[in-house]
Motif scaffolding. Structure first.
Motif, PDB file in Angstrom:
ATOM      1  N   UNK A   1      49.886  30.930  87.567  1.00  0.00           N
ATOM      2  CA  UNK A   1      50.096  32.372  87.660  1.00  0.00           C
ATOM      3  C   UNK A   1      50.340  32.768  89.111  1.00  0.00           C
ATOM      4  N   UNK A   2      51.517  32.463  89.633  1.00  0.00           N
ATOM      5  CA  UNK A   2      51.844  32.896  90.993  1.00  0.00           C
ATOM      6  C   UNK A   2      52.322  34.341  91.051  1.00  0.00           C
ATOM      7  N   UNK A   3      52.325  35.039  89.904  1.00  0.00           N
ATOM      8  CA  UNK A   3      53.013  36.320  89.795  1.00  0.00           C
ATOM      9  C   UNK A   3      52.101  37.546  89.839  1.00  0.00           C
ATOM     10  N   UNK A   4      50.906  37.453  89.206  1.00  0.00           N
ATOM     11  CA  UNK A   4      50.104  38.660  89.011  1.00  0.00           C
ATOM     12  C   UNK A   4      49.665  39.284  90.321  1.00  0.00           C
ATOM     13  N   UNK A   5      49.094  38.501  91.221  1.00  0.00           N
ATOM     14  CA  UNK A   5      48.570  39.071  92.460  1.00  0.00           C
ATOM     15  C   UNK A   5      49.683  39.631  93.329  1.00  0.00           C
ATOM     16  N   UNK A   6      50.834  39.005  93.305  1.00  0.00           N
ATOM     17  CA  UNK A   6      51.984  39.548  94.049  1.00  0.00           C
ATOM     18  C   UNK A   6      52.380  40.900  93.460  1.00  0.00           C
ATOM     19  N   UNK A   7      52.394  41.007  92.139  1.00  0.00           N
ATOM     20  CA  UNK A   7      52.733  42.280  91.489  1.00  0.00           C
ATOM     21  C   UNK A   7      51.738  43.368  91.880  1.00  0.00           C
TER      22      UNK A   7
ATOM     23  N   UNK B   1      49.386  30.856  78.460  1.00  0.00           N
ATOM     24  CA  UNK B   1      49.540  31.566  77.194  1.00  0.00           C
ATOM     25  C   UNK B   1      50.938  32.166  77.131  1.00  0.00           C
ATOM     26  N   UNK B   2      51.410  32.517  75.934  1.00  0.00           N
ATOM     27  CA  UNK B   2      52.752  33.097  75.825  1.00  0.00           C
ATOM     28  C   UNK B   2      52.826  34.488  76.440  1.00  0.00           C
ATOM     29  N   UNK B   3      54.048  34.960  76.733  1.00  0.00           N
ATOM     30  CA  UNK B   3      54.197  36.262  77.402  1.00  0.00           C
ATOM     31  C   UNK B   3      53.492  37.419  76.695  1.00  0.00           C
ATOM     32  N   UNK B   4      53.439  37.397  75.358  1.00  0.00           N
ATOM     33  CA  UNK B   4      52.801  38.523  74.681  1.00  0.00           C
ATOM     34  C   UNK B   4      51.309  38.598  75.000  1.00  0.00           C
ATOM     35  N   UNK B   5      50.667  37.465  75.243  1.00  0.00           N
ATOM     36  CA  UNK B   5      49.258  37.498  75.630  1.00  0.00           C
ATOM     37  C   UNK B   5      49.101  37.835  77.108  1.00  0.00           C
ATOM     38  N   UNK B   6      50.071  37.464  77.940  1.00  0.00           N
ATOM     39  CA  UNK B   6      50.056  37.928  79.331  1.00  0.00           C
ATOM     40  C   UNK B   6      50.114  39.446  79.351  1.00  0.00           C
ATOM     41  N   UNK B   7      51.010  40.016  78.539  1.00  0.00           N
ATOM     42  CA  UNK B   7      51.125  41.477  78.464  1.00  0.00           C
ATOM     43  C   UNK B   7      49.818  42.092  77.971  1.00  0.00           C
ATOM     44  N   UNK B   8      49.189  41.473  76.979  1.00  0.00           N
ATOM     45  CA  UNK B   8      47.920  41.992  76.466  1.00  0.00           C
ATOM     46  C   UNK B   8      46.858  42.002  77.549  1.00  0.00           C
ATOM     47  N   UNK B   9      46.812  40.935  78.349  1.00  0.00           N
ATOM     48  CA  UNK B   9      45.866  40.899  79.465  1.00  0.00           C
ATOM     49  C   UNK B   9      46.169  41.989  80.470  1.00  0.00           C
ATOM     50  N   UNK B  10      47.440  42.217  80.758  1.00  0.00           N
ATOM     51  CA  UNK B  10      47.812  43.263  81.709  1.00  0.00           C
ATOM     52  C   UNK B  10      47.368  44.648  81.223  1.00  0.00           C
ATOM     53  N   UNK B  11      47.351  44.831  79.923  1.00  0.00           N
ATOM     54  CA  UNK B  11      46.923  46.136  79.400  1.00  0.00           C
ATOM     55  C   UNK B  11      45.424  46.373  79.600  1.00  0.00           C
ATOM     56  N   UNK B  12      44.703  45.331  79.985  1.00  0.00           N
ATOM     57  CA  UNK B  12      43.286  45.485  80.288  1.00  0.00           C
ATOM     58  C   UNK B  12      43.043  45.808  81.760  1.00  0.00           C
TER      59      UNK B  12
ATOM     60  N   UNK C   1      43.489  33.735  83.682  1.00  0.00           N
ATOM     61  CA  UNK C   1      43.412  35.141  83.272  1.00  0.00           C
ATOM     62  C   UNK C   1      43.854  36.036  84.415  1.00  0.00           C
ATOM     63  N   UNK C   2      44.777  36.977  84.169  1.00  0.00           N
ATOM     64  CA  UNK C   2      45.171  37.933  85.211  1.00  0.00           C
ATOM     65  C   UNK C   2      44.024  38.820  85.677  1.00  0.00           C
ATOM     66  N   UNK C   3      42.962  38.910  84.864  1.00  0.00           N
ATOM     67  CA  UNK C   3      41.829  39.743  85.247  1.00  0.00           C
ATOM     68  C   UNK C   3      41.147  39.213  86.508  1.00  0.00           C
ATOM     69  N   UNK C   4      41.279  37.916  86.766  1.00  0.00           N
ATOM     70  CA  UNK C   4      40.683  37.346  87.974  1.00  0.00           C
ATOM     71  C   UNK C   4      41.322  37.955  89.217  1.00  0.00           C
ATOM     72  N   UNK C   5      42.637  38.092  89.203  1.00  0.00           N
ATOM     73  CA  UNK C   5      43.324  38.727  90.329  1.00  0.00           C
ATOM     74  C   UNK C   5      42.848  40.157  90.517  1.00  0.00           C
ATOM     75  N   UNK C   6      42.721  40.902  89.427  1.00  0.00           N
ATOM     76  CA  UNK C   6      42.297  42.299  89.520  1.00  0.00           C
ATOM     77  C   UNK C   6      40.859  42.415  90.029  1.00  0.00           C
ATOM     78  N   UNK C   7      39.966  41.575  89.522  1.00  0.00           N
ATOM     79  CA  UNK C   7      38.575  41.622  89.977  1.00  0.00           C
ATOM     80  C   UNK C   7      38.476  41.262  91.454  1.00  0.00           C
TER      81      UNK C   7
END
Length: 485
Positions: free
Chosen positions: A182-188, A92-103, A156-162
């Motif tokens: 998405x090699x980035x979310x879990x590292x972050x 998805x585009x960066x704006x939707x990545x950001x939206x997911x991060x806000x969750x 979905x970045x939520x998978x990393x968080x869960x």
């Protein structure tokens, strides 16, 4: 310049030596050579396991709550970098990545994590609750954290968080293989943990690395019971089958299988006072986060009848859904470029005489209406906000199209949902939900037909007999037959 994605091993950043990898999109990235980090990833650390087991559960929840407060993408530099670099990698585009991060932060609040604890049982995580069985023995049960390798999905970045929350609550140790999209979310997340509490056992219990799936040189050293107790795998059929090849006694597979989701609409959905709200809700189930999730609706079984009037009602619904897709907020859904193969299939069915296609000429999404009571033959590849409305004579007719590969079914009206929840699980469906809420998955509830956190622990029992009891009475009760006092 090629994006560099570091690894994190037990809280320590590893940034080399580097190898270049190709992402699923057009953007390559560099990550540490897996061969250089595998020895550290594969090594068990008994002292760390003991430190994790000794943690007070409330300390764990406090740690997660503090971490959650640091997960605002507008103020967390690691998440901000992940948003900026996601273009060309993410689905998805960066704006939707950001939206997911806000969750993300909501998953780490004390209220949210207490619900995950309750799914396992606080008493099993903190002590040894005991019960007496019918044969007289007393059994005490405790849930121990284990060492797992997690092969996570990147839609979905939520998978990393869960994954992080579930591992911490069970006080286990996790090595996470990041996905190429998405090699980035879990590292972050791991880097943020290291800043919050660098020496904490929970920080050291998480390692993150990228390697190409199928790299046998890496996976032979990781996917065996000497290194790990469980493999937790998300993803497509090919990746799950690949992991299965490494299973051996002592190494358990917990798999989130590839799934599809659907919708069932009762006749009430087509009442003039309801149909537009139904279309708005359906557009959300289809279009949220650009339909990249297994929970997104794809095929819609509409009990409007299969005659000319029913097909006309389905086409009217399709036009309304298409219009509402365009009205979804940009932080929820955006225009999504269609896969060329899917676009070609839409062109073909547009002229087939057996389907009506609403939209799909650009990147705005599309709704295909079947003239017969069968989905299109490419239903499993629907993506980019493309749905298929299938008219049926009754909601019961939809069940013949559903099976164990069907994860979520959004249902309207509520009375029909309560009726179908008794029937759909018999054909394999794992989740029924109110129309419009399909993509809102709760981490404390069962997923894909099982309870993830309860599968992520080792259930240990400690048994004894009441004082003075004869073990022979438990081992072989028939010996008492004919014995007189």
């Amino acid at each position: 310049m090629v994006l560099t994605v570091p690894a994190v091993v037990r809280g320590e950043l590893v940034d080399g030596p580097l190898l270049e990898f190709g992402g699923r999109g057009a953007k390559p990235f560099a990550a540490p050579d897996p061969a250089a980090v595998v020895p550290r990833l594969a090594a068990r650390d008994l002292d760390l396991a003991r430190a994790l087991n000794a943690l007070d559960l409330d300390e764990v929840l406090d740690y997660l709550a503090e971490l959650g407060q640091r997960l605002d993408p507008d103020s967390n530099p690691h998440l901000a970098e992940a948003v900026a670099e996601s273009e060309g990698l993410a689905d998805v585009p960066p704006q939707l990545v950001r939206s997911n991060y806000r969750l993300l932060a909501a998953l780490f609040t004390r209220a949210a994590t207490e619900e995950v604890v309750a799914a396992v049982g606080r008493d099993h995580l903190t002590g040894w609750p005991a019960r007496r069985t019918a044969d007289g023995r007393v059994g005490a049960v405790h849930a121990f954290g284990v060492r797992s390798v997690h092969v996570i999905a990147g839609n979905s970045p939520l998978i990393a968080a869960m994954t992080l929350v579930r591992t911490a609550i069970t006080r286990g140790e996790a090595v996470v293989k990041t996905p190429s999209n998405d090699p980035l979310t879990m590292v972050a997340l791991a880097r943020t943990m290291a800043e919050v509490a660098p020496d904490h056992p929970l920080t050291r219990a998480l390692s993150v690395a990228y390697w190409k799936g199928g790299d046998t040189g890496v996976e032979r050293r990781l996917y065996h019971p000497g290194a790990f107790d469980k493999i937790v795998a998300w993803g497509g059929m090919a990746s799950v089958r690949h992991v299965v090849g490494y299973l051996a006694p002592g190494l358990e597979l917990v798999t989130f299988d590839p799934k599809q989701s659907a919708t069932i609409l009762g006749p009430e959905a087509f009442h003039p006072d309801a149909v537009d709200d139904v279309a708005r809700r359906l557009a959300l189930d289809v279009g949220a986060f650009n339909q990249v999730g297994c929970v997104n609706a794809r095929v819609v079984y509409a009990a409007c009848g299969t005659g000319p009037a029913g097909v006309a009602a389905a086409e009217d619904l399709a036009r309304r859904v298409h219009a509402h897709l365009a009205l979804l907020p940009p932080e929820v859904s955006t225009p999504a470029p269609l896969d060329p193969e899917l676009r070609a299939k839409l062109r073909a069915v547009r002229t087939s005489g057996f389907h009506t296609v609403v939209g799909g000429t650009g990147d705005e999404g599309a709704v295909v209406v079947s003239q017969l009571d069968e989905p299109v033959d490419f239903a499993v590849s629907l993506a980019g906000r493309v749905a298929n409305v299938v008219p049926v004579d009754s909601a019961a007719d939809a069940a013949r199209h559903l099976d164990a590969a069907t994860q979520t079914v959004g249902v309207y009206p509520a009375s029909l949902r309560r009726e179908l929840r008794e029937v759909l699980p018999l054909v394999g469906v794992q989740r029924t939900v109110e129309l419009g809420c399909a993509v809102s998955v709760h981490q404390a509830l069962p997923q894909d037909g099982f309870e993830p956190v309860r599968r992520m622990v080792r259930w240990a029992t400690d048994e004894h007999l009441p004082e003075g009891a004869d073990p022979l009475d438990v081992v072989f009760p028939p010996h008492r037959q004919g014995v007189t006092a």
